[in-house]
Design a protein around this motif. Structure first.
Motif, PDB file in Angstrom:
ATOM      1  N   ALA A  46      -5.059  -4.303  -9.533  1.00 12.60           N
ATOM      2  CA  ALA A  46      -4.624  -4.710 -11.122  1.00 12.60           C
ATOM      3  C   ALA A  46      -3.043  -4.335 -11.379  1.00 12.60           C
ATOM      4  CB  ALA A  46      -5.532  -3.929 -12.026  1.00 12.60           C
ATOM      5  N   LEU A  47      -2.832  -3.155 -10.796  1.00 14.43           N
ATOM      6  CA  LEU A  47      -1.385  -2.954 -11.233  1.00 14.43           C
ATOM      7  C   LEU A  47      -0.417  -3.400 -10.311  1.00 14.43           C
ATOM      8  CD1 LEU A  47      -2.047   0.707 -12.319  1.00 14.43           C
ATOM      9  CD2 LEU A  47      -1.967  -1.176 -13.711  1.00 14.43           C
ATOM     10  N   GLY A  48      -0.675  -4.285  -9.363  1.00 13.56           N
ATOM     11  CA  GLY A  48       0.212  -4.774  -8.344  1.00 13.56           C
ATOM     12  C   GLY A  48       0.970  -3.424  -7.582  1.00 13.56           C
ATOM     13  N   THR A  49       0.294  -2.761  -6.900  1.00 10.83           N
ATOM     14  CA  THR A  49       0.712  -1.641  -6.064  1.00 10.83           C
ATOM     15  C   THR A  49      -0.223  -1.353  -5.005  1.00 10.83           C
ATOM     16  OG1 THR A  49       1.868   0.526  -6.160  1.00 10.83           O
ATOM     17  CG2 THR A  49      -0.170   0.254  -7.218  1.00 10.83           C
ATOM     18  N   ARG A  50       0.133  -0.291  -4.192  1.00 10.37           N
ATOM     19  CA  ARG A  50      -0.730  -0.160  -2.902  1.00 10.37           C
ATOM     20  C   ARG A  50      -1.776   1.154  -3.453  1.00 10.37           C
ATOM     21  NH1 ARG A  50       3.195   2.481  -0.429  1.00 10.37           N
ATOM     22  NH2 ARG A  50       1.794   3.218   1.260  1.00 10.37           N
ATOM     23  N   ARG A  51      -3.063   0.709  -2.627  1.00 12.90           N
ATOM     24  CA  ARG A  51      -4.057   1.872  -3.009  1.00 12.90           C
ATOM     25  C   ARG A  51      -3.543   3.123  -2.706  1.00 12.90           C
ATOM     26  NH1 ARG A  51      -6.430   5.630  -0.620  1.00 12.90           N
ATOM     27  NH2 ARG A  51      -5.701   5.101   1.473  1.00 12.90           N
ATOM     28  N   GLU A  52      -2.800   3.527  -1.700  1.00 14.26           N
ATOM     29  CA  GLU A  52      -1.995   4.780  -1.313  1.00 14.26           C
ATOM     30  C   GLU A  52      -1.436   5.465  -2.627  1.00 14.26           C
ATOM     31  OE1 GLU A  52      -2.965   2.648   2.328  1.00 14.26           O
ATOM     32  OE2 GLU A  52      -1.562   2.115   0.672  1.00 14.26           O
ATOM     33  N   ALA A  53      -0.561   4.547  -3.272  1.00 20.66           N
ATOM     34  CA  ALA A  53      -0.056   4.809  -4.529  1.00 20.66           C
ATOM     35  C   ALA A  53      -1.032   5.391  -5.816  1.00 20.66           C
ATOM     36  CB  ALA A  53       1.005   3.706  -5.091  1.00 20.66           C
ATOM     37  N   VAL A  54      -2.124   4.778  -5.968  1.00 24.67           N
ATOM     38  CA  VAL A  54      -2.907   5.016  -6.736  1.00 24.67           C
ATOM     39  C   VAL A  54      -3.652   6.718  -6.377  1.00 24.67           C
ATOM     40  CG1 VAL A  54      -5.259   4.840  -7.939  1.00 24.67           C
ATOM     41  CG2 VAL A  54      -3.527   2.944  -7.578  1.00 24.67           C
ATOM     42  N   GLY A  55      -3.742   6.626  -4.961  1.00 24.12           N
ATOM     43  CA  GLY A  55      -4.293   8.131  -4.501  1.00 24.12           C
ATOM     44  C   GLY A  55      -3.413   9.107  -4.683  1.00 24.12           C
ATOM     45  N   ASN A  56      -2.015   8.775  -4.524  1.00 22.56           N
ATOM     46  CA  ASN A  56      -0.824   9.759  -4.813  1.00 22.56           C
ATOM     47  C   ASN A  56      -1.046  10.221  -5.989  1.00 22.56           C
ATOM     48  OD1 ASN A  56      -0.112  10.060  -2.131  1.00 22.56           O
ATOM     49  ND2 ASN A  56       1.292   8.454  -2.252  1.00 22.56           N
ATOM     50  N   TRP A  57      -1.070   9.224  -7.286  1.00 22.44           N
ATOM     51  CA  TRP A  57      -1.036   9.591  -8.688  1.00 22.44           C
ATOM     52  C   TRP A  57      -2.222  10.761  -8.784  1.00 22.44           C
ATOM     53  CZ3 TRP A  57      -0.720   3.682 -10.310  1.00 22.44           C
ATOM     54  CH2 TRP A  57       0.593   3.320  -9.847  1.00 22.44           C
ATOM     55  N   GLU A  58      -3.337  10.286  -8.216  1.00 21.67           N
ATOM     56  CA  GLU A  58      -4.643  11.113  -8.537  1.00 21.67           C
ATOM     57  C   GLU A  58      -4.480  12.543  -8.141  1.00 21.67           C
ATOM     58  OE1 GLU A  58      -8.041   8.689  -7.282  1.00 21.67           O
ATOM     59  OE2 GLU A  58      -7.928   7.467  -9.178  1.00 21.67           O
ATOM     60  N   SER A  59      -3.697  12.581  -6.962  1.00 18.17           N
ATOM     61  CA  SER A  59      -3.646  13.846  -6.339  1.00 18.17           C
ATOM     62  C   SER A  59      -2.430  14.832  -6.861  1.00 18.17           C
ATOM     63  CB  SER A  59      -3.408  13.873  -4.817  1.00 18.17           C
ATOM     64  OG  SER A  59      -2.202  13.196  -4.409  1.00 18.17           O
ATOM     65  N   GLY A  60      -1.460  14.044  -7.604  1.00 19.52           N
ATOM     66  CA  GLY A  60      -0.481  14.758  -8.091  1.00 19.52           C
ATOM     67  C   GLY A  60       0.913  14.630  -7.373  1.00 19.52           C
ATOM     68  N   ARG A  61       0.705  13.908  -6.116  1.00 19.33           N
ATOM     69  CA  ARG A  61       1.882  13.967  -5.062  1.00 19.33           C
ATOM     70  C   ARG A  61       3.166  13.094  -5.911  1.00 19.33           C
ATOM     71  NH1 ARG A  61      -2.016  14.154  -0.920  1.00 19.33           N
ATOM     72  NH2 ARG A  61      -2.530  11.844  -1.451  1.00 19.33           N
ATOM     73  N   THR A  62       2.640  12.135  -6.707  1.00 21.70           N
ATOM     74  CA  THR A  62       3.575  11.174  -7.152  1.00 21.70           C
ATOM     75  C   THR A  62       3.293  10.825  -8.483  1.00 21.70           C
ATOM     76  OG1 THR A  62       2.831   9.281  -6.254  1.00 21.70           O
ATOM     77  CG2 THR A  62       4.458  10.275  -4.972  1.00 21.70           C
ATOM     78  N   GLU A  63       3.989  10.299  -9.234  1.00 21.33           N
ATOM     79  CA  GLU A  63       3.621   9.415 -10.501  1.00 21.33           C
ATOM     80  C   GLU A  63       4.169   8.263 -10.730  1.00 21.33           C
ATOM     81  OE1 GLU A  63       2.348  11.361 -13.493  1.00 21.33           O
ATOM     82  OE2 GLU A  63       2.080  12.872 -12.280  1.00 21.33           O
ATOM     83  N   PRO A  64       3.485   7.532 -11.316  1.00 22.63           N
ATOM     84  CA  PRO A  64       3.761   5.999 -11.362  1.00 22.63           C
ATOM     85  C   PRO A  64       5.123   5.974 -12.207  1.00 22.63           C
ATOM     86  CG  PRO A  64       1.861   6.607 -12.951  1.00 22.63           C
ATOM     87  CD  PRO A  64       2.177   7.520 -12.195  1.00 22.63           C
ATOM     88  N   ARG A  65       5.951   4.798 -11.828  1.00 24.00           N
ATOM     89  CA  ARG A  65       7.208   4.375 -12.525  1.00 24.00           C
ATOM     90  C   ARG A  65       6.778   3.234 -13.165  1.00 24.00           C
ATOM     91  NH1 ARG A  65      10.886   5.129  -7.437  1.00 24.00           N
ATOM     92  NH2 ARG A  65      10.484   7.299  -6.852  1.00 24.00           N
ATOM     93  N   PRO A  66       7.651   2.793 -14.186  1.00 16.49           N
ATOM     94  CA  PRO A  66       7.556   1.631 -15.056  1.00 16.49           C
ATOM     95  C   PRO A  66       7.727   0.315 -13.932  1.00 16.49           C
ATOM     96  CG  PRO A  66       9.148   3.122 -15.864  1.00 16.49           C
ATOM     97  CD  PRO A  66       8.553   3.712 -14.571  1.00 16.49           C
ATOM     98  N   PRO A  67       7.204  -0.684 -14.231  1.00 15.72           N
ATOM     99  CA  PRO A  67       6.151  -0.885 -15.298  1.00 15.72           C
ATOM    100  C   PRO A  67       4.656  -0.415 -14.995  1.00 15.72           C
ATOM    101  CG  PRO A  67       6.380  -2.887 -13.975  1.00 15.72           C
ATOM    102  CD  PRO A  67       7.370  -1.853 -13.437  1.00 15.72           C
TER     103      PRO A  67
END
Length: 85
Positions: A46-67
């Motif tokens: 839905a957000l046009g990104t990779r599943r790994e990115a969502v996992g990183n956001w949920e673990s606090g390793r990274t934060e999403p960037r705009p948009p």
């Protein structure tokens, strides 16, 4: 002098910026996703990104960037309204 509409537009722009910056803590992001029965893959698609990115956001390793950040914040806000803690 600015018109009332111009002032309101400036305030709306500030509010939009604040809304984009506010995300719940990583553990709450995961709780909301699982409460809704959504997979990381579904959110990533839905957000046009990779599943790994969502996992990183949920673990606090990274934060999403705009948009994606604004869209992710909107999703989480809606899920929080449906699935209060």
């Amino acid at each position: 002098m600015a018109t009332e509409n111009e002032l309101f537009s400036a305030v709306d722009a500030l509010l939009e910026q604040v809304a984009q910056d506010v995300l719940p803590p990583p553990a709450e992001r995961r709780r909301l996703r699982t409460a809704a029965g959504l997979s990381q893959e579904q959110i990533a698609t839905a957000l046009g990104t990779r599943r790994e990115a969502v996992g990183n956001w949920e673990s606090g390793r990274t934060e999403p960037r705009p948009p994606q950040r604004a869209a992710y914040a909107r999703l989480l806000e809606s899920l929080a309204a449906r699935f209060p803690a």
